[in-house]
Design a protein around this motif. Structure first.
Motif, PDB file in Angstrom:
ATOM      1  N   MET A   1       0.841  -1.178   0.000  1.00 63.51           N
ATOM      2  CA  MET A   1       0.000   0.000   0.000  1.00 63.51           C
ATOM      3  C   MET A   1       0.887   1.243   0.000  1.00 63.51           C
ATOM      4  N   ARG A   2       0.396   2.270  -0.679  1.00 63.11           N
ATOM      5  CA  ARG A   2       1.160   3.514  -0.784  1.00 63.11           C
ATOM      6  C   ARG A   2       0.275   4.730  -0.545  1.00 63.11           C
ATOM      7  N   LEU A   3       0.933   5.795  -0.121  1.00 67.05           N
ATOM      8  CA  LEU A   3       0.308   7.112  -0.008  1.00 67.05           C
ATOM      9  C   LEU A   3       1.008   8.041  -0.977  1.00 67.05           C
ATOM     10  N   LEU A   4       0.247   8.943  -1.581  1.00 68.60           N
ATOM     11  CA  LEU A   4       0.840  10.000  -2.398  1.00 68.60           C
ATOM     12  C   LEU A   4       0.675  11.303  -1.642  1.00 68.60           C
ATOM     13  N   GLY A   5       1.799  11.959  -1.360  1.00 66.32           N
ATOM     14  CA  GLY A   5       1.783  13.287  -0.765  1.00 66.32           C
ATOM     15  C   GLY A   5       1.890  14.310  -1.877  1.00 66.32           C
ATOM     16  N   ILE A   6       1.081  15.362  -1.793  1.00 67.89           N
ATOM     17  CA  ILE A   6       1.031  16.345  -2.868  1.00 67.89           C
ATOM     18  C   ILE A   6       1.098  17.757  -2.300  1.00 67.89           C
ATOM     19  N   ASP A   7       2.025  18.527  -2.833  1.00 66.55           N
ATOM     20  CA  ASP A   7       2.101  19.972  -2.568  1.00 66.55           C
ATOM     21  C   ASP A   7       1.581  20.646  -3.834  1.00 66.55           C
ATOM     22  N   PRO A   8       0.294  21.065  -3.849  1.00 66.92           N
ATOM     23  CA  PRO A   8      -0.281  21.587  -5.087  1.00 66.92           C
ATOM     24  C   PRO A   8       0.348  22.907  -5.500  1.00 66.92           C
ATOM     25  N   GLY A   9       0.712  22.999  -6.739  1.00 67.12           N
ATOM     26  CA  GLY A   9       1.242  24.221  -7.314  1.00 67.12           C
ATOM     27  C   GLY A   9       1.016  24.178  -8.806  1.00 67.12           C
ATOM     28  N   GLY A  14       4.778  19.377  -5.910  1.00 65.46           N
ATOM     29  CA  GLY A  14       5.565  18.377  -5.192  1.00 65.46           C
ATOM     30  C   GLY A  14       4.803  17.079  -5.076  1.00 65.46           C
ATOM     31  N   LEU A  15       5.519  15.958  -5.241  1.00 68.02           N
ATOM     32  CA  LEU A  15       4.888  14.645  -5.179  1.00 68.02           C
ATOM     33  C   LEU A  15       5.803  13.691  -4.419  1.00 68.02           C
ATOM     34  N   ALA A  16       5.262  13.092  -3.374  1.00 69.69           N
ATOM     35  CA  ALA A  16       6.000  12.112  -2.575  1.00 69.69           C
ATOM     36  C   ALA A  16       5.234  10.797  -2.598  1.00 69.69           C
ATOM     37  N   THR A  17       5.932   9.725  -2.896  1.00 74.00           N
ATOM     38  CA  THR A  17       5.321   8.393  -2.865  1.00 74.00           C
ATOM     39  C   THR A  17       5.924   7.650  -1.682  1.00 74.00           C
ATOM     40  N   VAL A  18       5.048   7.206  -0.765  1.00 74.56           N
ATOM     41  CA  VAL A  18       5.503   6.528   0.448  1.00 74.56           C
ATOM     42  C   VAL A  18       4.808   5.178   0.546  1.00 74.56           C
ATOM     43  N   GLU A  19       5.612   4.135   0.712  1.00 75.72           N
ATOM     44  CA  GLU A  19       5.101   2.778   0.842  1.00 75.72           C
ATOM     45  C   GLU A  19       4.877   2.459   2.316  1.00 75.72           C
ATOM     46  N   LEU A  20       3.713   1.895   2.614  1.00 77.90           N
ATOM     47  CA  LEU A  20       3.415   1.452   3.967  1.00 77.90           C
ATOM     48  C   LEU A  20       3.963   0.042   4.117  1.00 77.90           C
ATOM     49  N   LEU A  21       4.857  -0.138   5.057  1.00 81.61           N
ATOM     50  CA  LEU A  21       5.492  -1.436   5.304  1.00 81.61           C
ATOM     51  C   LEU A  21       4.797  -2.129   6.474  1.00 81.61           C
ATOM     52  N   PRO A  22       5.048  -3.422   6.683  1.00 78.38           N
ATOM     53  CA  PRO A  22       4.433  -4.093   7.839  1.00 78.38           C
ATOM     54  C   PRO A  22       4.682  -3.338   9.146  1.00 78.38           C
ATOM     55  N   GLU A  75      -1.325  19.113   0.936  1.00 77.59           N
ATOM     56  CA  GLU A  75      -1.158  20.324   1.732  1.00 77.59           C
ATOM     57  C   GLU A  75      -2.234  21.313   1.303  1.00 77.59           C
ATOM     58  N   ALA A  76      -3.021  21.794   2.252  1.00 78.06           N
ATOM     59  CA  ALA A  76      -4.076  22.756   1.950  1.00 78.06           C
ATOM     60  C   ALA A  76      -3.460  24.056   1.466  1.00 78.06           C
ATOM     61  N   GLU A 156      11.810  22.369  -1.499  1.00 76.19           N
ATOM     62  CA  GLU A 156      10.685  22.861  -0.690  1.00 76.19           C
ATOM     63  C   GLU A 156       9.379  22.205  -1.099  1.00 76.19           C
ATOM     64  N   HIS A 157       9.132  22.073  -2.403  1.00 74.04           N
ATOM     65  CA  HIS A 157       7.898  21.432  -2.875  1.00 74.04           C
ATOM     66  C   HIS A 157       7.878  19.949  -2.503  1.00 74.04           C
ATOM     67  N   ALA A 158       9.003  19.270  -2.686  1.00 71.23           N
ATOM     68  CA  ALA A 158       9.086  17.851  -2.337  1.00 71.23           C
ATOM     69  C   ALA A 158       8.911  17.661  -0.830  1.00 71.23           C
ATOM     70  N   GLY A 159       9.511  18.545  -0.041  1.00 70.62           N
ATOM     71  CA  GLY A 159       9.378  18.474   1.409  1.00 70.62           C
ATOM     72  C   GLY A 159       7.950  18.690   1.872  1.00 70.62           C
ATOM     73  N   ASP A 160       7.266  19.642   1.262  1.00 71.59           N
ATOM     74  CA  ASP A 160       5.863  19.877   1.616  1.00 71.59           C
ATOM     75  C   ASP A 160       5.006  18.666   1.261  1.00 71.59           C
ATOM     76  N   ALA A 161       5.288  18.032   0.131  1.00 69.02           N
ATOM     77  CA  ALA A 161       4.544  16.829  -0.263  1.00 69.02           C
ATOM     78  C   ALA A 161       4.795  15.688   0.723  1.00 69.02           C
ATOM     79  N   LEU A 162       6.052  15.527   1.142  1.00 66.87           N
ATOM     80  CA  LEU A 162       6.372  14.468   2.099  1.00 66.87           C
ATOM     81  C   LEU A 162       5.755  14.767   3.463  1.00 66.87           C
ATOM     82  N   ALA A 163       5.757  16.015   3.865  1.00 65.94           N
ATOM     83  CA  ALA A 163       5.119  16.387   5.133  1.00 65.94           C
ATOM     84  C   ALA A 163       3.621  16.083   5.088  1.00 65.94           C
TER      85      ALA A 163
END
Length: 186
Positions: A1-9, A14-22, A75-76, A156-163
Motif C-alpha cells: 500500500m502507498r500514499l501519495l503526498g502532494i504539494d499543489p502548485g 511536489g509529489l511524494a510516494t511513500v510505501e506502507l510497510l508491515p 497540503e491545503a 521545498e515542494h518535495a518536502g511539503d509533499a512528504l510532510a
C-alpha cells in the motif's frame, strides 16, 4: 500500500510516494512535476494555455496513481487575503479541481492539512522553517536524503509533499487500510 503526498502548485507540484510497510514506512520517490507556459505563439488566451498545463498535470498525476495507492495526502492551499492575484487563485483552483477529479475517478480519499499543521507533525513546531522541516523529515524517513531534488526551490515542494504524508499516516483511512492489510501502525 502507498500514499501519495502532494504539494499543489501550478508551475511546480511536489509529489511524494511513500510505501506502507508491515512496520513503518519507506519513501519510494520524491519528485517535482513542472509545467511551463507555451513558448509558441498560438494566438490563444493565456487561460487556454493554462488549461493545457492543468491537463498535463492531470496526465502526470493519473500515471502516479497506481492500484496500491490508498489515499492522496494534500497540503491545503492558503492564500494571503487581498494579496494574491486572481490568476494565481484561478490556477491553484485548477490544480485542486484536478486532484478532486482524480480522487473521484480512482475512488481515493483526500487527506488535507494546513501547512502549519504539517510543520507541527514534522517538527513539533507550527512555525518551523522549511529547512527544519526537511531536517526532521530526513530523521523520520531514513534514506530520504538521497531522494531530495538537487535544486533548493524544488526541495521545498518535495518536502511539503512528504510532510503531507505525515497527516495521512495519522488518519483513520490509513489506520483502517493497515488493519485490513494486517499491518502494525507505523
Amino acid at each position: 500500500m502507498r500514499l501519495l503526498g502532494i504539494d499543489p502548485g501550478f508551475a511546480a507540484l511536489g509529489l511524494a510516494t511513500v510505501e506502507l510497510l508491515p512496520v513503518g514506512e519507506r519513501v519510494v520517490q520524491l519528485q517535482v512535476l513542472r509545467t511551463q507556459p507555451s513558448t509558441t505563439k498560438r494566438h490563444i488566451r493565456k487561460a487556454d494555455d493554462n488549461s493545457d498545463r492543468a491537463r498535463e498535470f492531470a496526465r502526470l498525476l493519473h500515471q502516479a496513481i497506481t492500484p496500491d495507492v490508498v489515499a492522496l495526502c494534500v497540503e491545503a492551499t492558503a492564500l494571503p487575503f487581498g494579496r494574491c492575484r486572481s490568476s494565481v487563485v484561478s490556477n491553484l483552483g485548477r490544480i485542486r479541481g484536478v486532484l478532486d477529479a482524480l480522487a473521484e475517478v480512482h475512488g481515493l480519499p483526500i487527506i488535507e492539512e494546513t501547512a502549519q499543521t504539517l510543520k507541527l507533525l514534522a517538527t513539533g513546531d507550527r512555525t518551523a522553517t522549511k529547512e527544519v522541516v526537511q531536517e526532521c523529515l530526513g530523521a523520520r524517513f531514513p534514506g530520504v536524503e538521497a531522494l531530495w531534488p538537487t535544486q533548493k526551490t524544488l526541495v521545498e515542494h518535495a518536502g511539503d509533499a512528504l510532510a503531507a504524508v505525515l497527516a495521512g499516516l495519522q488518519s483513520d483511512v490509513v489506520r483502517a487500510a493497515r488493519r485490513a492489510g494486517g499491518m502494525a501502525h507505523g
